[in-house]
Structure formats: C-alpha cells, structure tokens
Design a protein around this motif. Structure first.
Motif, PDB file in Angstrom:
ATOM      1  N   ASP A 113       0.858  -1.189   0.000  1.00 60.04           N
ATOM      2  CA  ASP A 113       0.000   0.000   0.000  1.00 60.04           C
ATOM      3  C   ASP A 113       0.894   1.239   0.000  1.00 60.04           C
ATOM      4  OD1 ASP A 113      -2.287   1.550   0.027  1.00 60.04           O
ATOM      5  OD2 ASP A 113      -2.547   1.436   2.218  1.00 60.04           O
ATOM      6  N   PRO A 114       1.628   1.464  -1.089  1.00 57.33           N
ATOM      7  CA  PRO A 114       2.687   2.474  -1.064  1.00 57.33           C
ATOM      8  C   PRO A 114       2.160   3.899  -1.193  1.00 57.33           C
ATOM      9  CG  PRO A 114       2.556   1.487  -3.228  1.00 57.33           C
ATOM     10  CD  PRO A 114       1.602   0.714  -2.353  1.00 57.33           C
ATOM     11  N   LEU A 115       3.011   4.813  -0.792  1.00 58.41           N
ATOM     12  CA  LEU A 115       2.850   6.220  -1.111  1.00 58.41           C
ATOM     13  C   LEU A 115       3.551   6.498  -2.442  1.00 58.41           C
ATOM     14  CD1 LEU A 115       3.647   7.655   2.425  1.00 58.41           C
ATOM     15  CD2 LEU A 115       1.398   7.662   1.325  1.00 58.41           C
ATOM     16  N   VAL A 116       3.112   7.559  -3.099  1.00 59.36           N
ATOM     17  CA  VAL A 116       3.741   7.961  -4.346  1.00 59.36           C
ATOM     18  C   VAL A 116       3.905   9.473  -4.322  1.00 59.36           C
ATOM     19  CG1 VAL A 116       1.509   8.058  -5.574  1.00 59.36           C
ATOM     20  CG2 VAL A 116       3.644   7.837  -6.878  1.00 59.36           C
ATOM     21  N   ALA A 117       5.032   9.948  -4.821  1.00 57.44           N
ATOM     22  CA  ALA A 117       5.331  11.370  -4.807  1.00 57.44           C
ATOM     23  C   ALA A 117       5.770  11.821  -6.190  1.00 57.44           C
ATOM     24  CB  ALA A 117       6.430  11.681  -3.782  1.00 57.44           C
ATOM     25  N   ALA A 118       5.478  13.078  -6.500  1.00 58.94           N
ATOM     26  CA  ALA A 118       5.871  13.636  -7.800  1.00 58.94           C
ATOM     27  C   ALA A 118       5.734  15.144  -7.770  1.00 58.94           C
ATOM     28  CB  ALA A 118       5.016  13.063  -8.927  1.00 58.94           C
ATOM     29  N   TRP A 119       6.421  15.793  -8.688  1.00 56.29           N
ATOM     30  CA  TRP A 119       6.236  17.226  -8.957  1.00 56.29           C
ATOM     31  C   TRP A 119       5.457  17.350 -10.264  1.00 56.29           C
ATOM     32  CZ3 TRP A 119       7.804  21.656  -6.333  1.00 56.29           C
ATOM     33  CH2 TRP A 119       7.500  22.858  -7.000  1.00 56.29           C
ATOM     34  N   THR A 120       4.243  17.824 -10.262  1.00 54.59           N
ATOM     35  CA  THR A 120       3.256  17.749  -9.208  1.00 54.59           C
ATOM     36  C   THR A 120       2.093  16.932  -9.754  1.00 54.59           C
ATOM     37  OG1 THR A 120       1.953  19.684  -9.861  1.00 54.59           O
ATOM     38  CG2 THR A 120       3.847  20.102  -8.469  1.00 54.59           C
ATOM     39  N   PHE A 121       1.243  16.432  -8.856  1.00 49.07           N
ATOM     40  CA  PHE A 121       0.029  15.743  -9.305  1.00 49.07           C
ATOM     41  C   PHE A 121      -1.026  16.723  -9.827  1.00 49.07           C
ATOM     42  CE2 PHE A 121       1.313  12.494  -5.939  1.00 49.07           C
ATOM     43  CZ  PHE A 121       1.885  11.652  -6.872  1.00 49.07           C
ATOM     44  N   ASP A 122      -0.897  17.971  -9.464  1.00 50.02           N
ATOM     45  CA  ASP A 122      -1.884  19.024  -9.745  1.00 50.02           C
ATOM     46  C   ASP A 122      -1.689  19.568 -11.150  1.00 50.02           C
ATOM     47  OD1 ASP A 122      -3.669  21.124  -9.578  1.00 50.02           O
ATOM     48  OD2 ASP A 122      -2.542  22.237  -8.076  1.00 50.02           O
ATOM     49  N   ASP A 123      -2.562  19.296 -12.082  1.00 52.40           N
ATOM     50  CA  ASP A 123      -3.725  18.436 -11.983  1.00 52.40           C
ATOM     51  C   ASP A 123      -3.614  17.300 -12.994  1.00 52.40           C
ATOM     52  OD1 ASP A 123      -6.211  17.500 -11.121  1.00 52.40           O
ATOM     53  OD2 ASP A 123      -7.304  18.733 -12.523  1.00 52.40           O
ATOM     54  N   ARG A 124      -2.378  16.837 -13.218  1.00 53.19           N
ATOM     55  CA  ARG A 124      -2.214  15.722 -14.144  1.00 53.19           C
ATOM     56  C   ARG A 124      -3.015  14.512 -13.697  1.00 53.19           C
ATOM     57  NH1 ARG A 124       2.710  18.333 -14.293  1.00 53.19           N
ATOM     58  NH2 ARG A 124       3.515  18.798 -16.388  1.00 53.19           N
ATOM     59  N   MET A 125      -3.124  14.299 -12.379  1.00 50.60           N
ATOM     60  CA  MET A 125      -3.883  13.142 -11.920  1.00 50.60           C
ATOM     61  C   MET A 125      -5.389  13.321 -12.113  1.00 50.60           C
ATOM     62  SD  MET A 125      -2.364  10.426 -11.255  1.00 50.60           S
ATOM     63  CE  MET A 125      -0.852   9.611 -10.681  1.00 50.60           C
ATOM     64  N   GLY A 126      -5.860  14.549 -12.187  1.00 50.76           N
ATOM     65  CA  GLY A 126      -7.240  14.767 -12.600  1.00 50.76           C
ATOM     66  C   GLY A 126      -7.434  14.421 -14.064  1.00 50.76           C
TER      67      GLY A 126
END
Length: 349
Positions: A178-191
């Motif tokens: 159940d990992p965490l994931v980090a990136a520059w940035t999720f805003d708003d590519r994940m949308g």
C-alpha cells in the motif's frame, strides 16, 4: 528494498503527461491527451482557448448537462526581465513559492525550442540569505547565454519555466502492499488521468452516462480558472464537477489513504450539498469513501465557475495530497478510489 507496482495504470498515464505545461503553454500536454483520445476512438474538439472537449450522450437525454473538468496547466515561473549577463529574473505563475522548488535545473519555455537553465538563490558563503525565507526577488535562472542569444532562441519577458522532467518523479515509497507515491506535481495531471481512465472504462465496457456529459480538459486554471469559465459560459452545464486534488492545510481533517477527498466549501462559496451527498453515496457504492473538507484559502475551477454564474450546481473531488504545490505525496490506491467513485457517479447518478 521493497518491490513496487511501477506499472500501475495511473502512474503509466501520469508519466506520459510529464511535459512542460505552465499556464498559457498547455499545447504539449494537450497534444498527448488528444493522441490518447484518438487511440481510444473518442471524438473530441478543441476550442479557441485550447480546452479539449468530449461529448457523451446520456441515457436520460433530457437530464442536466454535467461537465467533468480537469485542468491541463501546472504552476511554474514567468520571466520578468533578462539581465545583462543572461540571467533571468522570474516571478511565480500560479501558486508557486521558490522554497518549494529549491535550486536546480529548469526547462525554459520560449518561442523556440526549450532551453535548460538552473534556478539559483545565490551563495550561502558570506551572502545575505542565511536562514531567511527565500522570495522571488532572491531568485534568478542562470542560462549561460547572452541576451542576444536568448532573444534569438525566443526567450523574452513572459516566457515561462518549470522543473525539468527528470526531477519530477514519480517515486514510490513506504509499504510495498500500500505504497505512497510522490511527484512534482500531481496538480492536476492526476485529474486528467482520472478523466482519461473514465473514458477508457466507458469505451471498454460500452457504458453510457446517465445524463448528457461533457468531459473538459481545461487550460489556465492556475492563473484564475479562465479555461473552465470559458467552457461553462459557452456550454451552460447545470452541474460542473472539477476533478482535482485535496490539499491538507494545518488542521484539515484529511488522511493520506485510499479515500479521495471532496470540497464542501472554499474561499469563494459553499459547494452544492445535495450533489456532495450524491457523490459521497456513489463512492460508498463503489467501495470507497470521500473525505469532506473546508478550505478558506483555496478555490477550484468549480467554485470559479459558480462565482461567475455559469453553473447552478458544483462539486470538486479527487486525491488527497500532502505537500501541495510542491513535491506532492498521495497514497497510490487513492487513484483507483477516484476512478471507482467517478465511474459509479457518471453512470448511475
């Protein structure tokens, strides 16, 4: 070291979208989204502002037009002045603070091919910075080029810059199951990823939304939501749902787990509470839960649309993220929770 699921569909799509996309320069990411829509066989149009639009018929043809929107642009820097030595003076584009970036390589987006520079705060050896907070007045981008060379390359005041792709991630860490994931940035590519995955599901499973539906990939959210406001003013949806992240300011009752968040109020307005309850119920039916939150220092495409009178009912939901407008951190499982809730609501509400 734990073994992580690096081929998760959300991460695969996210990585494909890691091109420079500061406000006003969304054409690169828009081209990738267009190519993905073409590969899915999804008809789409692009308006004069650069918004990408997908129209889906609804089973209830007389139902309310519902728009689901995610913005294409990202926070970055704008060049304000070119110094005699070729250094660039910069200010923020969107809600970016220099201490979130740190010193490092940036991609300069001018009128020609992109260039590489290095964001610099100056020396700490005998300098005046010490431990004070860094402001944009302390920042410059070193280019190694002369003003004449920069002009020839199309770099000018108004050009923009963002961190180079190699610095962006994503990075998986924590528990392998159940990992965490980090990136520059999720805003708003994940949308954007969530809406693309929604369209993939609709195509694959031959689903039809309950209501007439408009999927909008919008421009210039970080500069004030102009793209979404243009879409809503023209299309006049009754319902406007922004698919965007939920930051965690101090004291916010949000957890970085597999549950998405949902905005109940922000600095502009209260969100539509019956719509909020319907989304929360859809999430439960889909096997997850939405975490409600109130913001006093944030706004979304949805609230900006509501504030100018272009939609009667609004909502905003998405992944819960730590380190907002920086190297953001979310739970990987939240992106599947977002998709499940979104599909359930679009198809059955």
């Amino acid at each position: 070291m734990p073994t992580y699921q690096t081929t998760h569909p959300a991460l695969t799509l996210f990585s494909q979208l890691l091109v420079a996309a500061p406000s006003g320069r969304e054409e690169g990411i828009a081209a990738i989204v267009q190519a993905r829509l073409d590969a899915l066989g999804v008809a789409h149009t692009r308006d004069g502002a650069g918004n990408l639009l997908v129209r889906l018929a609804g089973r209830a043809s007389d139902g309310p037009l519902t728009c689901y929107a995610a913005h294409l642009d990202e926070i970055g820097m704008v060049i304000t002045r070119i110094e005699a030595n070729g250094d660039l003076r910069v200010d923020r584009s969107g809600g970016l603070y220099p201490w979130k970036l740190g010193e490092g390589p940036v991609e300069i987006i001018g009128d020609g091919e992109p260039l590489i520079g290095v964001l610099s705060f100056g020396s700490t050896h005998g300098g005046s910075l010490g431990e004070k907070a860094i402001g944009w007045g302390d920042c410059r981008v070193m280019t190694g080029l002369t003003p004449a060379q920069l002009k020839a390359a199309g770099v000018r005041p108004g050009s923009t810059a963002v961190p180079v792709c190699a610095m962006r991630g994503p990075v998986l860490f924590g528990q392998a199951d159940d990992p965490l994931v980090a990136a520059w940035t999720f805003d708003d590519r994940m949308g954007v990823v969530a809406l693309l995955r929604l369209l993939e599901t609709v195509q694959r499973e031959k689903l039809t939304p309950q209501n007439p539906t408009l999927i909008a990939f919008t421009v210039h959210e970080e500069g004030g939501g102009q793209g979404a406001q243009l879409v809503a003013a023209r299309e006049q949806p009754e319902i406007f749902v922004a698919i965007d992240g939920c930051p965690i300011p101090a004291g916010a009752p949000l957890a970085v787990d597999g549950r998405p968040g949902i905005w109940s109020k922000d600095r502009l307005c209260h969100y539509d509470q019956p719509l909020l309850r319907a989304l929360m119920a859809a999430a439960v039916r889909a096997g997850t839960e939405l975490q409600p939150v109130v913001y006093d220092g944030a706004a979304s495409d949805a609230s900006l649309v509501r504030a100018n009178g272009s939609a009667a009912r609004i909502a905003c939901f998405g992944h819960v993220r730590e380190n907002s407008h920086g190297y953001e951190v979310a739970r990987l499982s939240v992106f599947d929770g977002m998709l499940a809730a979104l599909v359930e609501f679009v198809i059955n509400e």
